[in-house]
Motif scaffolding. Structure first.
Motif, PDB file in Angstrom:
ATOM      1  N   VAL A 169      -7.237 -13.045   4.255  1.00 39.55           N
ATOM      2  CA  VAL A 169      -6.916 -14.102   4.570  1.00 39.55           C
ATOM      3  C   VAL A 169      -6.516 -14.372   6.029  1.00 39.55           C
ATOM      4  N   ASN A 170      -6.854 -15.419   6.573  1.00 32.94           N
ATOM      5  CA  ASN A 170      -6.392 -15.819   7.939  1.00 32.94           C
ATOM      6  C   ASN A 170      -5.713 -17.224   7.919  1.00 32.94           C
ATOM      7  N   GLN A 171      -4.317 -17.003   7.935  1.00 33.83           N
ATOM      8  CA  GLN A 171      -3.637 -18.371   8.036  1.00 33.83           C
ATOM      9  C   GLN A 171      -3.659 -18.806   9.527  1.00 33.83           C
ATOM     10  N   LEU A 172      -3.953 -20.236   9.617  1.00 33.09           N
ATOM     11  CA  LEU A 172      -4.276 -20.996  11.057  1.00 33.09           C
ATOM     12  C   LEU A 172      -3.710 -22.191  11.188  1.00 33.09           C
ATOM     13  N   LEU A 173      -3.315 -22.514  12.236  1.00 33.21           N
ATOM     14  CA  LEU A 173      -3.030 -23.980  12.445  1.00 33.21           C
ATOM     15  C   LEU A 173      -4.476 -24.826  12.354  1.00 33.21           C
ATOM     16  N   VAL A 174      -4.472 -25.692  11.214  1.00 36.20           N
ATOM     17  CA  VAL A 174      -5.526 -26.429  11.016  1.00 36.20           C
ATOM     18  C   VAL A 174      -5.141 -27.726  10.191  1.00 36.20           C
ATOM     19  N   HIS A 175      -5.529 -28.853  11.050  1.00 34.66           N
ATOM     20  CA  HIS A 175      -5.372 -30.158  10.519  1.00 34.66           C
ATOM     21  C   HIS A 175      -6.348 -31.182  11.367  1.00 34.66           C
ATOM     22  N   ALA A 176      -6.137 -32.469  10.939  1.00 39.43           N
ATOM     23  CA  ALA A 176      -7.059 -33.429  11.826  1.00 39.43           C
ATOM     24  C   ALA A 176      -6.551 -33.581  13.165  1.00 39.43           C
ATOM     25  N   GLY A 177      -7.662 -33.408  14.023  1.00 42.67           N
ATOM     26  CA  GLY A 177      -7.032 -33.234  15.450  1.00 42.67           C
ATOM     27  C   GLY A 177      -7.062 -31.808  16.144  1.00 42.67           C
ATOM     28  N   ASN A 178      -7.041 -30.957  15.037  1.00 42.95           N
ATOM     29  CA  ASN A 178      -6.951 -29.364  15.538  1.00 42.95           C
ATOM     30  C   ASN A 178      -7.935 -28.560  14.361  1.00 42.95           C
ATOM     31  N   THR A 179      -9.262 -28.732  14.513  1.00 46.52           N
ATOM     32  CA  THR A 179     -10.002 -27.917  13.688  1.00 46.52           C
ATOM     33  C   THR A 179     -10.816 -26.669  14.322  1.00 46.52           C
ATOM     34  N   PRO A 180     -10.336 -25.821  14.202  1.00 43.73           N
ATOM     35  CA  PRO A 180     -11.220 -24.734  14.898  1.00 43.73           C
ATOM     36  C   PRO A 180     -12.428 -24.269  14.297  1.00 43.73           C
ATOM     37  N   THR A 181     -13.483 -24.993  14.192  1.00 41.42           N
ATOM     38  CA  THR A 181     -14.691 -25.212  13.540  1.00 41.42           C
ATOM     39  C   THR A 181     -15.653 -23.835  13.707  1.00 41.42           C
ATOM     40  N   GLU A 182     -15.527 -23.087  14.849  1.00 40.42           N
ATOM     41  CA  GLU A 182     -16.243 -21.954  14.984  1.00 40.42           C
ATOM     42  C   GLU A 182     -15.575 -20.646  14.323  1.00 40.42           C
ATOM     43  N   LEU A 183     -14.131 -20.977  14.221  1.00 41.05           N
ATOM     44  CA  LEU A 183     -13.345 -19.840  13.762  1.00 41.05           C
ATOM     45  C   LEU A 183     -13.442 -19.804  12.262  1.00 41.05           C
ATOM     46  N   LEU A 184     -13.357 -21.169  11.761  1.00 39.58           N
ATOM     47  CA  LEU A 184     -13.447 -21.390  10.336  1.00 39.58           C
ATOM     48  C   LEU A 184     -14.709 -20.713   9.790  1.00 39.58           C
ATOM     49  N   SER A 185     -16.123 -21.081  10.715  1.00 38.29           N
ATOM     50  CA  SER A 185     -17.342 -20.668  10.002  1.00 38.29           C
ATOM     51  C   SER A 185     -17.463 -19.150  10.339  1.00 38.29           C
ATOM     52  N   TYR A 186     -16.688 -18.377  11.447  1.00 39.90           N
ATOM     53  CA  TYR A 186     -16.703 -17.075  11.356  1.00 39.90           C
ATOM     54  C   TYR A 186     -16.129 -16.380  10.020  1.00 39.90           C
ATOM     55  N   CYS A 187     -14.919 -16.980   9.705  1.00 39.70           N
ATOM     56  CA  CYS A 187     -13.993 -16.410   8.673  1.00 39.70           C
ATOM     57  C   CYS A 187     -14.908 -16.397   7.330  1.00 39.70           C
ATOM     58  N   GLU A 188     -15.533 -17.646   7.385  1.00 40.51           N
ATOM     59  CA  GLU A 188     -16.310 -17.964   6.188  1.00 40.51           C
ATOM     60  C   GLU A 188     -17.317 -16.923   5.953  1.00 40.51           C
ATOM     61  N   GLU A 189     -18.089 -16.541   7.143  1.00 38.57           N
ATOM     62  CA  GLU A 189     -18.958 -15.504   7.129  1.00 38.57           C
ATOM     63  C   GLU A 189     -18.625 -14.271   6.731  1.00 38.57           C
ATOM     64  N   LYS A 190     -17.430 -13.737   7.046  1.00 40.43           N
ATOM     65  CA  LYS A 190     -16.521 -12.381   6.934  1.00 40.43           C
ATOM     66  C   LYS A 190     -15.968 -12.500   5.621  1.00 40.43           C
TER      67      LYS A 190
END
Length: 285
Positions: A169-190
């Motif tokens: 798990v990686n718990q991140l600040l994610v909300h409309a207005g702050n969506t770290p798209t590349e990091l989300l994709s990397y986490c999904e890949e891993k």
């Protein structure tokens, strides 16, 4: 409120509810009732941290909820300042004692840097030591799943390079207005599940006219829209509240945001945290 019955499965087979209760800013003496209220409503995922100062109260709420322990998923976090093996071992045992529980379902390293140096110096070795302590506690059965919080790609790569158990798990600040798209994709890949904390942007998004208009279009509140957004991103959503009415409302998210509106929310950048920028996670670093 079917979302309360939906789960993800971590790579090690542990299941985690898709919607949880965040407890940041809930005082220790108020935490037991907040947890009991949430569990009565149907929540089964409760999130706390050593830094929140309410582990004792959260643990009491879990123990007195009237629901069997194995039906609840309890997360906590290793204090961000702990960057050595022995300190981490002691802190893990300290959380178990403070919570008054025999095991923790998920424990995270709260941040790759101490809060007073957030996004600052190099703590790679300290994070590896803290991670080794989590791995040992995981092997010993004290913790069912282990992960991190606020970790960027380089921080994750540092752990992955030397780990025997990959972060789940990686718990991140994610909300409309702050969506770290590349990091989300990397986490999904891993195969690292992302948990979204502050999905309502610590409340500041309530004043966004465009988001309000979109919520009205769906016939929902702004918090409901924002929680649904993080769920459709594929994250666990962790809105925080001690108010039972808000808990109920936050779980009433059985609607679907269109692809176009998801894109609009994903592209939103206009969020000013105002007074909350005093907290490192909202500082823009």
């Amino acid at each position: 409120m079917t979302i309360l019955n939906e789960t993800y499965t971590l790579p090690n087979g542990v299941t985690i509810p898709r919607l949880g209760l965040g407890t940041w800013f809930i005082d220790d003496d108020k935490a037991p009732q907040a947890v009991r209220d949430a569990v009565e409503i149907g929540y089964r995922n409760i999130d706390t941290a050593q830094a929140y100062g309410n582990e004792r109260g959260v643990g009491e709420g879990v123990r007195t909820s009237g629901v069997p322990r194995d039906e609840l998923f309890l997360s906590t976090k290793l204090a961000a300042e702990i960057k050595d093996y022995d300190g981490a071992v002691a802190a893990i045992d300290g959380s178990l004692a403070t919570l008054g529980l025999e095991h923790i379902d998920l424990m995270l390293i709260h941040s790759p840097q101490p809060w007073n140096d957030f996004r600052g110096g190099d703590y790679a070795e300290g994070n590896r030591q803290a991670w080794r302590a989590l791995e040992d506690a995981h092997r010993a059965g004290k913790i069912r799943a282990i992960g991190v919080s606020n970790f960027q790609r380089a921080d994750l790569e540092n752990i992955l390079a030397g780990s025997t158990v990959a972060p789940q798990v990686n718990q991140l600040l994610v909300h409309a207005g702050n969506t770290p798209t590349e990091l989300l994709s990397y986490c999904e890949e891993k195969r690292i599940l992302v948990e979204a904390y502050s999905p309502i942007a610590h409340g500041v998004i309530l004043g966004n006219a465009d988001v309000r208009a979109m919520a009205e279009k769906y016939g929902v509140s702004v918090p409901q829209l924002c929680i649904r957004y993080t769920l459709q991103l594929g994250t666990v959503s962790l809105p925080k509240t001690a108010n039972p009415e808000h808990m109920r409302s936050n779980a009433e998210v059985d609607f679907e945001i269109s692809e176009d509106d998801m894109t609009a929310l994903r592209d939103l950048r206009d969020v000013d945290y105002g007074e909350h920028t005093a907290f490192p996670v909202y500082s823009g670093k």
